[in-house]
Design an enzyme around this catalytic site. Structure first.
Site, PDB file in Angstrom:
ATOM      1  N   PRO A  65     -40.836 -69.613  47.160  1.00 27.46           N
ATOM      2  CA  PRO A  65     -41.664 -70.505  47.973  1.00 27.46           C
ATOM      3  C   PRO A  65     -40.822 -71.679  48.474  1.00 27.46           C
ATOM      4  O   PRO A  65     -39.948 -72.172  47.754  1.00 27.46           O
ATOM      5  CB  PRO A  65     -42.749 -70.987  47.017  1.00 27.46           C
ATOM      6  CG  PRO A  65     -42.522 -70.319  45.729  1.00 27.46           C
ATOM      7  CD  PRO A  65     -41.242 -69.581  45.783  1.00 27.46           C
ATOM      8  N   HIS A  66     -41.066 -72.089  49.700  1.00 25.42           N
ATOM      9  CA  HIS A  66     -40.288 -73.187  50.256  1.00 25.42           C
ATOM     10  C   HIS A  66     -41.115 -73.970  51.259  1.00 25.42           C
ATOM     11  O   HIS A  66     -42.087 -73.455  51.810  1.00 25.42           O
ATOM     12  CB  HIS A  66     -38.995 -72.677  50.906  1.00 25.42           C
ATOM     13  CG  HIS A  66     -39.206 -71.559  51.877  1.00 25.42           C
ATOM     14  ND1 HIS A  66     -39.392 -70.257  51.471  1.00 25.42           N
ATOM     15  CD2 HIS A  66     -39.290 -71.544  53.219  1.00 25.42           C
ATOM     16  CE1 HIS A  66     -39.565 -69.487  52.533  1.00 25.42           C
ATOM     17  NE2 HIS A  66     -39.515 -70.244  53.607  1.00 25.42           N
ATOM     18  N   GLY A  67     -40.708 -75.211  51.442  1.00 34.55           N
ATOM     19  CA  GLY A  67     -41.399 -76.078  52.380  1.00 34.55           C
ATOM     20  C   GLY A  67     -40.499 -77.205  52.832  1.00 34.55           C
ATOM     21  O   GLY A  67     -39.472 -77.475  52.217  1.00 34.55           O
TER      22      GLY A  67
END
Length: 153
Positions: A65-67
């Site tokens: 997951p990344h943001g």
């Protein structure tokens, strides 16, 4: 940039207890907030927003997951080995037990993509993956990731 540029020993969680993807992302956002000083809710929303575009579960029990976040000056990673696998809506349909969160500055661009590729390269190594799944101690997991990243560089 190596994996150890993204990840500190304090950013390794083992085991992470979560019963769902949302709970795992919430727990990881709480930990990321402590490490970065960024608001927990905004971190969670950033990760959740990316998940809405499509799962970051890349297969083989791994999710990345990344943001992107305003107010962060560099890429920051968190690693978690889950206590028990959870459904992450992965591409291969398999549950996830290894999660690497990547938080990037809003304008990270190519650096963000390079970091994602490095993380995926290290975690796709079957030998490393098998060892991570056997280890419970966060410091030992960090040492293994650091050694694997140095060999992959």
């Amino acid at each position: 940039m190596t994996l150890t540029d993204l990840l500190s020993p304090q950013a390794v969680i083992s085991p992470l207890r979560a019963n769902s993807k949302k709970q795992a992302l919430l727990e990881l956002s709480q930990h990321a907030a402590l490490l970065t000083g960024l608001p927990e809710r905004e971190l969670y929303e950033s990760l959740l927003q990316r998940e809405r575009l499509g799962s970051t579960g890349i297969g083989d029990g791994i999710a990345i997951p990344h943001g992107r976040m305003p107010g962060i000056g560099r890429l920051v990673g968190l690693f978690a080995r889950l206590d028990k696998p959870i459904d992450f809506e992965s591409l291969d349909g398999q549950p996830v037990d290894i999660v690497f969160v990547l938080i990037a500055p809003e304008g990270a661009g190519a650096d963000h993509l390079k970091a994602l590729a490095r993380v995926a390269r290290v975690l796709r190594n079957q030998t490393v993956l098998e060892q991570i799944r056997k280890i419970r101690d966060p410091e030992m997991i960090y040492a293994l990731l650091a050694e694997s990243a140095a060999q992959a560089a």
